[in-house]
Enzyme design. Structure first.
Site, PDB file in Angstrom:
ATOM      1  N   ARG A  80       0.860  -1.245   0.114  1.00 34.18           N
ATOM      2  CA  ARG A  80      -0.090  -0.192   0.095  1.00 34.18           C
ATOM      3  C   ARG A  80       0.723   1.239   0.119  1.00 34.18           C
ATOM      4  O   ARG A  80       0.443   2.351  -0.456  1.00 34.18           O
ATOM      5  CB  ARG A  80      -0.952  -0.100   1.275  1.00 34.18           C
ATOM      6  CG  ARG A  80      -1.994   1.043   1.237  1.00 34.18           C
ATOM      7  CD  ARG A  80      -2.974   0.666   2.474  1.00 34.18           C
ATOM      8  NE  ARG A  80      -4.251   1.285   2.239  1.00 34.18           N
ATOM      9  CZ  ARG A  80      -4.557   2.706   2.950  1.00 34.18           C
ATOM     10  NH1 ARG A  80      -3.915   3.002   3.719  1.00 34.18           N
ATOM     11  NH2 ARG A  80      -5.738   3.324   2.625  1.00 34.18           N
ATOM     12  N   ILE A 103      -7.329   7.416  -0.993  1.00 34.96           N
ATOM     13  CA  ILE A 103      -7.197   6.309  -0.998  1.00 34.96           C
ATOM     14  C   ILE A 103      -8.006   5.773   0.114  1.00 34.96           C
ATOM     15  O   ILE A 103      -7.968   6.083   1.223  1.00 34.96           O
ATOM     16  CB  ILE A 103      -5.713   5.786  -1.018  1.00 34.96           C
ATOM     17  CG1 ILE A 103      -5.392   4.156  -0.987  1.00 34.96           C
ATOM     18  CG2 ILE A 103      -5.247   6.164   0.397  1.00 34.96           C
ATOM     19  CD1 ILE A 103      -3.959   3.822  -0.993  1.00 34.96           C
ATOM     20  N   SER A 104      -8.831   4.551  -0.223  1.00 37.87           N
ATOM     21  CA  SER A 104      -9.907   4.160   0.685  1.00 37.87           C
ATOM     22  C   SER A 104      -9.226   3.287   1.862  1.00 37.87           C
ATOM     23  O   SER A 104      -7.878   2.765   1.804  1.00 37.87           O
ATOM     24  CB  SER A 104     -10.839   2.998  -0.059  1.00 37.87           C
ATOM     25  OG  SER A 104     -11.366   3.993  -1.177  1.00 37.87           O
ATOM     26  N   GLN A 105      -9.867   3.173   3.045  1.00 36.20           N
ATOM     27  CA  GLN A 105      -9.538   2.502   4.329  1.00 36.20           C
ATOM     28  C   GLN A 105      -9.331   1.073   3.655  1.00 36.20           C
ATOM     29  O   GLN A 105      -9.960   0.344   2.822  1.00 36.20           O
ATOM     30  CB  GLN A 105     -10.658   2.399   5.266  1.00 36.20           C
ATOM     31  CG  GLN A 105     -10.212   1.679   6.485  1.00 36.20           C
ATOM     32  CD  GLN A 105     -11.679   1.629   7.291  1.00 36.20           C
ATOM     33  OE1 GLN A 105     -12.404   1.714   6.568  1.00 36.20           O
ATOM     34  NE2 GLN A 105     -11.474   1.399   8.438  1.00 36.20           N
TER      35      GLN A 105
END
Ligand code: SAM
Length: 236
Positions: free
Chosen positions: A41, A67-69
């Protein structure tokens, strides 16, 4: 160039993310857990946020987007039920993190981002990771994958006819008031879409299955995404 100790630090944080944020919640699909443990990530995170690369929440990626969880990425992927035969349409490339996760599980990923800077950045990162089964398009994803990006010469079944491409899976990673009609049309019968539906501040993560008898929907949980902006989403 990443230093070896920095690489180890992120590898340890990634393992902890899988253990604490995913397994202790409801992520049980072994394939999803495997790719979440595999995809770095930190490559998708802007330098100024790098220390929080495995933070249990969304992070800014510039251009007012996020950016998503990690948990939401894993949950949406799990609900999408992707396998090596799946052709997946993703609306909202963003950082490209979700795209990379999907690319490791699917046959092919077609991804659309409306902000060119983000699309180009994601394309560069995936190329650096040697991910080759992703097609990128910059534009309004609410109107679906464009006709003119369809390579008829590669698809013998199309026999040169100007048919719209259809997908086994569709994922929308931004909040929309309703499932955009063109996307429903681009979902194959038997296909699954995962979509954050609802008002612009809080939404419901919904799974839509397109069956021969019509649409079946299931609500998964509450969620909060940035807006899907486009002809069949929110206006700017
Ligand atoms: N899944 C992404 C990730 O892992 O980084 C996060 C996506 S972010 C929450 C939502 C993205 O949807 C933003 O990059 C935004 O620019 C994009 N977006 C919004 N409306 C769009 C549209 N109509 N077509 C394509 N992309 C859109």
């Amino acid at each position: 160039m990443q230093q070896a100790n920095e690489k180890d630090k992120f590898a340890a944080e990634r393992q902890a993310m899988v253990r604490v944020q995913l397994k202790k919640r409801d992520i049980t699909d072994p394939a999803v857990l495997r790719v979440m443990a595999d995809v770095p990530r930190e490559k998708f995170i802007p330098a100024e946020c790098l220390d929080g690369a495995y933070f249990d929440g969304p992070l800014p990626i510039g251009c007012g987007q996020t950016i998503s969880q990690p948990y939401i990425v894993a949950l949406m992927t799990q609900e999408l039920k992707v396998d090596k035969n799946s052709e997946v349409l993703e609306i909202g490339t963003g950082s490209g993190y979700q795209t990379a996760i999907l690319a490791k599980l699917a046959k092919e990923v077609y991804t659309i981002e409306r902000i060119e800077h983000l699309a180009l950045n994601a394309q560069r990162i995936l190329a650096e990771m040697n991910i080759t089964n992703v097609k990128f398009h910059t534009g309004d994803g609410t109107i679906g994958w464009p006709f003119d990006s369809f390579d008829f010469t590669q698809d013998k079944s199309a026999q040169g006819r100007p048919e719209q491409r259809q997908f086994d899976r569709i994922i929308i990673t931004a909040a929309t008031p309703q499932m955009p009609k063109p996307l429903l049309e681009q979902l194959k019968t038997g296909g699954i879409a995962v979509v954050p539906l609802g008002a612009d501040y809080v939404q419901e993560l919904v799974v839509i299955e397109k069956t021969v008898d019509g649409l079946k929907t299931k609500s998964v949980c509450g969620c909060r995404f940035v807006k899907l902006i486009g002809k069949f989403g929110y206006s700017e």
